[in-house]
Design an enzyme around this catalytic site. Structure first.
Site, PDB file in Angstrom:
ATOM      1  N   CYS A   5      -5.454 116.693  74.211  1.00 55.47           N
ATOM      2  CA  CYS A   5      -5.109 115.358  74.678  1.00 55.47           C
ATOM      3  C   CYS A   5      -4.952 115.336  76.188  1.00 55.47           C
ATOM      4  CB  CYS A   5      -3.809 114.919  74.028  1.00 55.47           C
ATOM      5  SG  CYS A   5      -3.831 115.101  72.241  1.00 55.47           S
ATOM      6  N   CYS A 243      -8.759 128.053  79.426  1.00 53.11           N
ATOM      7  CA  CYS A 243      -9.838 127.667  78.502  1.00 53.11           C
ATOM      8  C   CYS A 243     -11.144 127.491  79.271  1.00 53.11           C
ATOM      9  CB  CYS A 243      -9.472 126.361  77.808  1.00 53.11           C
ATOM     10  SG  CYS A 243     -10.818 125.664  76.858  1.00 53.11           S
ATOM     11  N   SER A 291     -21.831 115.201  80.921  1.00 52.47           N
ATOM     12  CA  SER A 291     -21.130 116.362  81.466  1.00 52.47           C
ATOM     13  C   SER A 291     -22.058 117.472  81.947  1.00 52.47           C
ATOM     14  CB  SER A 291     -20.103 116.897  80.466  1.00 52.47           C
ATOM     15  OG  SER A 291     -20.577 116.804  79.158  1.00 52.47           O
ATOM     16  N   ASP A 356     -27.733 121.493  78.664  1.00 47.01           N
ATOM     17  CA  ASP A 356     -26.521 120.960  78.023  1.00 47.01           C
ATOM     18  C   ASP A 356     -25.357 121.895  78.330  1.00 47.01           C
ATOM     19  OD1 ASP A 356     -24.921 119.235  76.628  1.00 47.01           O
ATOM     20  OD2 ASP A 356     -26.029 119.357  74.739  1.00 47.01           O
ATOM     21  N   ASP A 357     -24.131 121.362  78.187  1.00 46.22           N
ATOM     22  CA  ASP A 357     -22.961 122.184  78.531  1.00 46.22           C
ATOM     23  C   ASP A 357     -22.558 123.118  77.406  1.00 46.22           C
ATOM     24  OD1 ASP A 357     -21.198 120.430  76.807  1.00 46.22           O
ATOM     25  OD2 ASP A 357     -21.896 119.003  78.305  1.00 46.22           O
ATOM     26  N   CYS A 393     -11.722 127.279  67.391  1.00 47.89           N
ATOM     27  CA  CYS A 393     -10.710 127.314  68.456  1.00 47.89           C
ATOM     28  C   CYS A 393      -9.347 127.099  67.814  1.00 47.89           C
ATOM     29  CB  CYS A 393     -10.989 126.197  69.465  1.00 47.89           C
ATOM     30  SG  CYS A 393      -9.653 126.020  70.663  1.00 47.89           S
ATOM     31  N   CYS A 453      -9.847 132.386  78.447  1.00 45.80           N
ATOM     32  CA  CYS A 453      -9.857 132.463  76.987  1.00 45.80           C
ATOM     33  C   CYS A 453     -11.309 132.349  76.553  1.00 45.80           C
ATOM     34  CB  CYS A 453      -9.058 131.319  76.369  1.00 45.80           C
ATOM     35  SG  CYS A 453      -9.267 131.260  74.569  1.00 45.80           S
ATOM     36  N   CYS A 456     -13.327 131.501  71.116  1.00 42.41           N
ATOM     37  CA  CYS A 456     -14.302 130.825  70.260  1.00 42.41           C
ATOM     38  C   CYS A 456     -15.676 131.487  70.363  1.00 42.41           C
ATOM     39  CB  CYS A 456     -14.396 129.339  70.609  1.00 42.41           C
ATOM     40  SG  CYS A 456     -14.724 129.025  72.334  1.00 42.41           S
TER      41      CYS A 456
HETATM   42  S1  SF4 Z   1     -11.082 129.232  71.924  1.00 42.67           S
HETATM   43 FE1  SF4 Z   1     -12.682 128.333  73.222  1.00 42.67          FE
HETATM   44  S2  SF4 Z   1     -12.289 126.140  73.269  1.00 42.67           S
HETATM   45 FE2  SF4 Z   1     -10.422 127.148  72.478  1.00 42.67          FE
HETATM   46  S3  SF4 Z   1      -9.114 127.485  74.277  1.00 42.67           S
HETATM   47 FE3  SF4 Z   1     -10.322 129.324  74.028  1.00 42.67          FE
HETATM   48  S4  SF4 Z   1     -12.158 128.980  75.299  1.00 42.67           S
HETATM   49 FE4  SF4 Z   1     -11.148 127.017  75.003  1.00 42.67          FE
END
Ligand code: SF4
Length: 467
Positions: A5, A243, A291, A356-357, A393, A453, A456
């Site tokens: 959010c 992220c 984006s 694409d992103d 995620c 991170c 994913c």
């Molecule tokens: S898992 Fe992927 S989408 Fe989720 S916070 Fe980590 S990098 Fe971001």
């Protein structure tokens, strides 16, 4: 419950009404959540509405105008489980003592709800924000309303990614960011109203002529009150885990997150793709709007292949400007993609390189490739700035199951990137296809991979301290 959010808060040191600025800030953060919005002031029930800030604004304005305040917090919501119920829209009022708003996901709620059940009965499916709010209330009651001490104690119990805003009945705001800094949070200053601002992204400051002061550090509490701004570090980080998806897709390109321009990082990510796939033959580079535009510019600049706008989003329809990835219903995602229109003259008879992103479910990519072929493209070659998404995620973005993820469906969790490129490219119908690898992603963003991170992509959730 998974949600991702946008947060905005303001405190005017000279006593100006900040509510209009909070509404404007939420409007600028609309890309982070389009299902509901709300705001809270001290000693009042939060105001909440479904949809966009600009939906039915004329109806909302009298209610918003009737709550002038020198201090307010706001929230835009994007969710999955729990649906779009207004009951779960934020800020949430906790036992009439304070209101709370959250960006992120708290994992493993069971131990938290067990502790809360000793004093309060929570509704079923209450969600992570309400659980964190009631646990904070318990800790405040146990700690003689010492906010710093209670937030510090709460943080020790929370597993997950979070940025919180809390407003109490005395008119103080507390903002805190998790010790890994998964989600962005920053501090701004609005000179005209002499207000401190806190926002998920700095793009919200520019629209009201405010300035970015700095990021809220991972593991930091910021308190805004009549006496100004006070801060305290509640936990020193061992490593950050920003992220990576924020930089490639989610955040607004005009934002600066943890000292890095999102626009510049996207351009560099496009350049990295051009370096990795320099053998591809193309006549034109086009972005998937909106984006991927900076990445396509970067690809074009590095490869020397001209850039063109070969796809246009419908900006005039009610849904055309919305973002397909964060729509909860597949039907809505398909409808939005349908309103990405090809510019035939830019692509007809050409070998098209489309940038694409990210590819999560693959729904948009298939439609876009077909659209470009139908518009007469000789070949369609797709390159993607984020590496293969092969795992859900658990830190606040909605791609909840393995089977929804095209890279996992095509090749499993740990396939070699060449093999993933081949299989995903085939499934979406591209003539050639390629992802950035982790090395290029981290170089493009401008952060060492140990500071990001990547769960994913890797399926390793140790940064969240879960298996
Ligand atoms: S898992 Fe992927 S989408 Fe989720 S916070 Fe980590 S990098 Fe971001």
């Amino acid at each position: 419950m998974k949600e991702k959010c946008g947060l905005f808060a303001a405190y005017s040191q000279k006593g100006s009404d900040v509510v209009p600025n909070v509404v404007m800030g939420l409007r600028a953060l609309q890309h982070r959540g389009q299902e509901a919005w709300g705001l809270a002031i001290p000693n009042a029930k939060p105001f909440k509405r479904r949809g966009l800030v600009t939906d039915n604004l004329e109806e909302s304005l009298p209610a918003v105008d009737s709550m002038p305040s020198r201090v307010a917090i706001g929230h835009v919501r994007y969710s999955t489980a729990g649906g779009t119920s207004l009951r779960l829209a934020q800020p949430l009022q906790i036992d009439r003592k304070f209101s709370i708003a959250h960006n992120g996901t708290i994992c493993e709620l069971d131990s938290l709800t067990k502790k809360i059940s000793e004093d309060f009965t929570l509704p079923t499916n209450c969600g992570d924000t309400m659980a964190a709010g009631y646990r904070l209330l318990q800790l405040l009651q146990a700690n003689n309303w010492d906010w710093y001490h209670s937030i510090e104690a709460l943080a020790k119990e929370l597993i997950g990614a979070y940025c919180f805003l809390v407003i109490d009945n005395e008119g103080k705001i507390y903002a805190f960011r998790d010790p890994k800094g998964f989600r962005p949070l920053c501090i701004g200053w609005h000179q005209r109203s002499k207000s401190y601002l806190i926002a998920s992204e700095s793009c919200a400051f520019g629209v009201m002529g405010a300035e970015l002061v700095r990021d809220v550090s991972p593991g930091e509490i910021v308190c805004l009150s009549r006496s100004g701004m006070e801060t305290k570090i509640f936990q020193r980080r061992e490593r950050s885990a920003h992220c990576a998806f924020e930089y490639t897709y989610f955040a607004h390109p005009s934002s600066v997150i943890d000292g890095i321009s999102v626009y510049e990082s996207r351009k560099r990510l496009g350049m990295k793709l051009a370096d990795l796939y320099k053998d591809v033959k193309g006549d034109v580079v086009i972005p998937v709007p909106d984006s991927a535009r900076p990445a396509a510019m970067g690809f074009s600049e590095r490869s020397g292949i001209p850039l063109a706008e070969g796809l246009m989003k419908d900006r005039y329809g009610r849904r055309g400007g919305l973002r397909s990835f964060i729509q909860p219903k597949i039907k809505d995602r398909v409808e939005i993609n349908h309103w990405v229109l090809p510019v035939r003259v830019a692509v007809e008879g050409k070998n098209v390189i489309v940038i694409d992103d990210s590819i999560v479910r693959g729904t948009s990519s298939k439609t876009i490739i077909k659209t470009l072929r139908d518009a007469g493209a000789k070949s369609v070659n797709m390159f993607v700035t984020f590496p293969p998404v092969t795992s859900p995620c658990k830190a606040g973005i909605d791609f909840p199951t393995h089977k929804e993820l095209i890279a996992y469906r095509a090749s499993g969790k740990h396939a070699d990137i060449k093999r993933v490129n081949e299989l995903v490219g085939k499934e979406i119908g591209a003539d050639s296809f390629g992802y950035n690898d982790v090395k290029s992603l981290s170089a493009g963003i401008g952060l060492d991979e140990k500071r990001l991170c990547l769960s994913c992509h890797t399926g390793d959730y140790s940064v969240l301290k879960i298996g």
